[in-house]
Design an enzyme around this catalytic site. Structure first.
Site, PDB file in Angstrom:
ATOM      1  CB  SER A  57      20.853  10.022  39.498  1.00  0.00           C
ATOM      2  OG  SER A  57      21.943   9.938  40.945  1.00  0.00           O
ATOM      3  CE1 TYR A  71      21.235   4.992  42.393  1.00  0.00           C
ATOM      4  CE2 TYR A  71      22.480   7.088  41.580  1.00  0.00           C
ATOM      5  CZ  TYR A  71      21.262   6.674  42.028  1.00  0.00           C
ATOM      6  OH  TYR A  71      20.359   7.059  42.033  1.00  0.00           O
ATOM      7  CE  LYS A  75      18.964   6.003  38.704  1.00  0.00           C
ATOM      8  NZ  LYS A  75      17.493   5.706  39.149  1.00  0.00           N
ATOM      9  CB  ILE A 104      15.587  14.391  46.289  1.00  0.00           C
ATOM     10  CG1 ILE A 104      15.806  14.838  44.916  1.00  0.00           C
ATOM     11  CG2 ILE A 104      13.983  14.264  46.769  1.00  0.00           C
ATOM     12  CD1 ILE A 104      15.804  16.033  45.213  1.00  0.00           C
TER      13      ILE A 104
END
Length: 172
Positions: A57, A71, A75, A104
């Site tokens: 990410s 997160y 990542k 995205i």
């Protein structure tokens, strides 16, 4: 080739998320891909090489903001491990890379839901955060993954390629 694209998020301030939250997302975002890679490596060696691509990410490359400690950590772990794996597996002809998508939008995804729930707020988000003036598309990420998995990328290993339309602010 092996493409590890599984991932999820659990938001919360660092001091409020518990050990189980950490363990759940580490299992999902990190360990699932590592386990799969360990299974694929012997087969790739037998074939004389291969390509492993982890989908990280933009937030694996930089600070993602409050509430994203789990997160971001998971990542960035993918990017770090891919770099080490690239060094270790290069003699076997196995390339290991990452892609780092930005925001995205795809049908049913979190950005799609947010756009539908708050179109005006999302227009402001896009204007403030996405220099190309739009969300990325899954196909754009897929094209980079396909390239990295192909022989056309035969000299690329240990890289993390941003697919973020200049959303990211990392210098590396």
């Amino acid at each position: 080739m092996l493409v590890n694209i599984v991932g999820g998020i659990r938001r919360g301030r660092f001091e409020e998320v518990g050990d189980q939250d950490w363990l759940d997302i580490i299992q999902l975002n990190v360990m699932s891909g590592f386990r799969t890679a360990r299974l694929a490596i012997p087969m790739m060696r037998e074939r004389g090489g291969g390509s492993i691509v982890f989908v990280s990410s933009v937030f694996g490359r930089e600070k993602g903001g409050p509430g994203l400690s789990i997160y971001n950590t998971t990542k960035s772990a993918l990017i770090s491990a891919a770099g080490i794996m690239a060094l270790e597996l290069a003699p076997d002809g196995i390339r290991v890379n990452c892609v780092a998508p930005g925001s995205i939008q795809f049908p049913g995804g979190s950005w799609d839901k947010r756009v539908k729930a708050d179109p005006e707020g999302m227009r402001a988000f896009v204007k403030a955060n996405l220099p190309l003036g739009r969300f990325g598309r899954g196909e754009e990420v897929g094209d980079v993954v396909t390239f990295l998995a192909s022989q056309r990328a035969s000299l690329i290993t240990g890289a993390c390629i941003a697919v973020d339309g200049a959303q990211g602010r990392s210098l590396v």
